[in-house]
Enzyme design. Structure first.
Site, short mmCIF file in Angstrom:
data_model
loop_
_atom_site.label_atom_id
_atom_site.label_comp_id
_atom_site.label_asym_id
_atom_site.label_seq_id
_atom_site.Cartn_x
_atom_site.Cartn_y
_atom_site.Cartn_z
N HIS A 263 0.75 -1.26 -0.06
CA HIS A 263 -0.13 -0.06 0.09
C HIS A 263 1.05 1.20 -0.16
O HIS A 263 1.77 1.34 -0.87
CB HIS A 263 -0.90 -0.11 1.03
CG HIS A 263 -2.04 0.74 1.44
ND1 HIS A 263 -2.23 1.54 0.24
CD2 HIS A 263 -2.76 1.27 2.62
CE1 HIS A 263 -3.29 2.68 0.66
NE2 HIS A 263 -3.80 2.35 2.02
N HIS A 302 -2.39 -2.38 -9.24
CA HIS A 302 -3.45 -1.74 -8.52
C HIS A 302 -4.63 -2.73 -8.54
O HIS A 302 -4.98 -3.07 -9.42
CB HIS A 302 -3.94 -0.49 -8.90
CG HIS A 302 -4.50 0.56 -7.76
ND1 HIS A 302 -5.51 0.31 -7.39
CD2 HIS A 302 -3.76 1.05 -6.87
CE1 HIS A 302 -5.90 1.19 -6.45
NE2 HIS A 302 -4.75 1.95 -6.10
N ASP A 358 2.52 5.50 -6.39
CA ASP A 358 3.74 5.56 -5.75
C ASP A 358 5.12 5.31 -6.70
O ASP A 358 6.22 5.53 -6.09
CB ASP A 358 3.80 4.34 -4.82
CG ASP A 358 2.83 4.58 -3.59
OD1 ASP A 358 2.89 5.47 -3.07
OD2 ASP A 358 2.02 3.51 -3.25
#
Ligand code: ACO
Length: 422
Positions: A263, A302, A358
């Site tokens: 995450h 994702h 990210d």
């Protein structure tokens, strides 16, 4: 009846027609036909755990909207304080509302001296900033026991202001503790993000000039992280919050979920991954290793985006603006090459694996001078309004405690043997 599905229990021949509402179905209707038969969905891949009016996400189309506003429009026009207000209260603030909100937040930013001395200074010198942040948020519960009145709207608002206001102070303190430099108090004269940079990198005696390009970039990064509907950390907050735990421990649980490398911890893991690929020539070998299952390509993939993450697209532009001030990050070329190779490779194409938020954020943070252990802390500052908005929404809905069922796979009943018989 509008759209519906019909299911039949082949053991009894009984059928039931279940309405489809907002693209979902009510598990209660299934249960009325099939009592005692649960959906086995441990990762919630096909289960909605919430009704929420905060964020709309269409992963197939790559769409993200806060309270109806597309992220691309917000990212260009609204600052983080406006977006925090929007996410928490549902509408963008007027100029007067924004001024009052910023004042309220600035006034609540300081952290009690005892908090620094007795709590933060108790950690080891090399304690990871996320561990300190999570413990620090939970410790706030002991400083503000008034936060336990979670069914009271006014009380909830007070705690939300405190948490949004104190997160940067706590985050900067976690950093300064680790490098052994004196804490810098919040400066009411600075905006939210500028004040955070000053508490991070300034001196006690003042004189720190906030670079406007870097401030704007970090503010935009906070905007991009402000909410993301039912992700792992928000779900953690909703589950803990559903027990009516106070908002401080509730947010600590969200931050703990964020820390994991699958995450929010991925921003740190991406940079560590890039640093581990020692040369450009090794990119192909690294991708071969990913396809063989030796390691993941961090910052890719994702659960809900099966298209380019719209936040990653915006971040690529931010990266160029930041690098124009700081000089380019030497790892950028490696990241671009990895992206190019992955996006042309059937392994990633067939699994719809694209860069997520990210993939580039860590490179930007690193170029701005943040140590790697602070990357997920920065994500947590940005996500705080989202966690709080979901918690507040849940409390206002008067929801039941979260308590999933399980599929039991253990022993049938058996007798306890005496210790000599085991
Ligand atoms: N690298 C290589 N393969 C991957 C990756 C990756 N980053 N992500 C998914 N896959 C593969 C899986 O191995 C699986 O392959 P298979 O069908 O051959 O078994 C397939 O793609 C489908 O993936 P799932 O495991 O079903 O994806 P899931 O939705 O469970 O996990 C997650 C999503 C955790 C984000 C995953 O993609 C991952 O670990 N990515 C790397 C970590 C990361 O960047 N996390 C940040 C996400 S964004 C955020 O939370 C802020």
């Amino acid at each position: 009846m509008g759209e519906s599905i019909t299911i039949t229990d082949n053991r009894t021949g009984e059928s039931i027609e279940i309405p489809i509402v907002d693209g979902g179905i009510d598990a209660g209707a299934w249960s009325s036909l099939l009592p005692g038969i649960w959906f086995d969905d441990p990762s919630f891949s096909a289960t909605s755990g919430a009704s929420s009016s905060i964020t709309y996400l269409d992963g197939g189309a790559g769409l993200l909207r806060y309270r109806g506003y597309p992220i691309e429009q917000l990212a260009g026009t609204a600052g983080f304080m406006e977006v925090a207000y929007l996410v928490v209260f549902g509408e963008l603030p007027t100029r007067d509302q924004l001024d009052a909100w910023c004042d309220e937040i600035a006034e609540a930013a300081p952290i009690h001296e005892n908090f620094h001395k007795r709590i933060l200074e108790g950690f080891r010198d090399d304690a990871h900033a996320m561990g300190v942040l999570i413990a620090g948020i939970a410790a706030m519960s002991t400083f503000w026991p008034d936060g336990k009145d979670v069914e009271d709207t006014t009380c909830r608002r007070t705690q939300m202001v405190r948490l949004i206001a104190k997160m940067p102070t706590l985050a900067a303190s976690a950093y300064r503790r680790s490098v052994g430099t004196p804490y810098v108090q919040p400066d009411h004269g600075l905006d939210y993000t500028g004040n955070f940079l000053s508490m991070m990198f300034g001196q006690r005696e003042g004189g720190y000039e906030v670079d406007p390009v870097l401030r704007d970039a970090l503010d935009l990064l906070f905007v991009l992280h402000a909410d993301h509907e039912q992700n792992c950390s928000t779900t953690a907050a909703r589950i803990v919050g559903s027990s009516h735990a106070d908002p401080y421990v509730t947010l600590a649980s969200a931050a703990a979920a964020l820390y994991g490398p699958r995450h929010g911890g991925a921003n740190e893991a991406v940079v560590r991954m890039l640093e581990g690929i020692s040369s450009y020539d090794q990119v192909d070998d690294f991708i071969t290793g990913v396809k063989a299952g030796d390691h993941k390509l961090m910052g890719f993939g994702h659960r809900v985006y099966k298209n380019y993450d719209p936040r990653a697209r915006i971040l690529k532009d931010v990266a160029h603006k930041v690098f124009a001030v700081t000089g380019t990050n030497p790892l950028l070329d490696m990241a671009l090459k990895l992206e190019e190779v992955a996006l042309a490779d059937d392994y990633f194409i067939s699994r719809s694996l694209y860069p997520n938020v990210d993939f580039y954020s860590g490179l930007i943070y690193q170029s701005m001078g943040f140590p790697i252990e602070m990357f997920t802390v920065l994500f947590a500052i940005g996500r705080t309004p989202g966690w709080l908005a979901h918690w507040d929404e849940l409390m206002a809905q008067g929801s039941r405690i979260a308590r999933p069922r399980q599929v039991y796979t253990g022993h049938a009943q058996r007798d306890v043997p005496s210790i000599d018989q085991r």
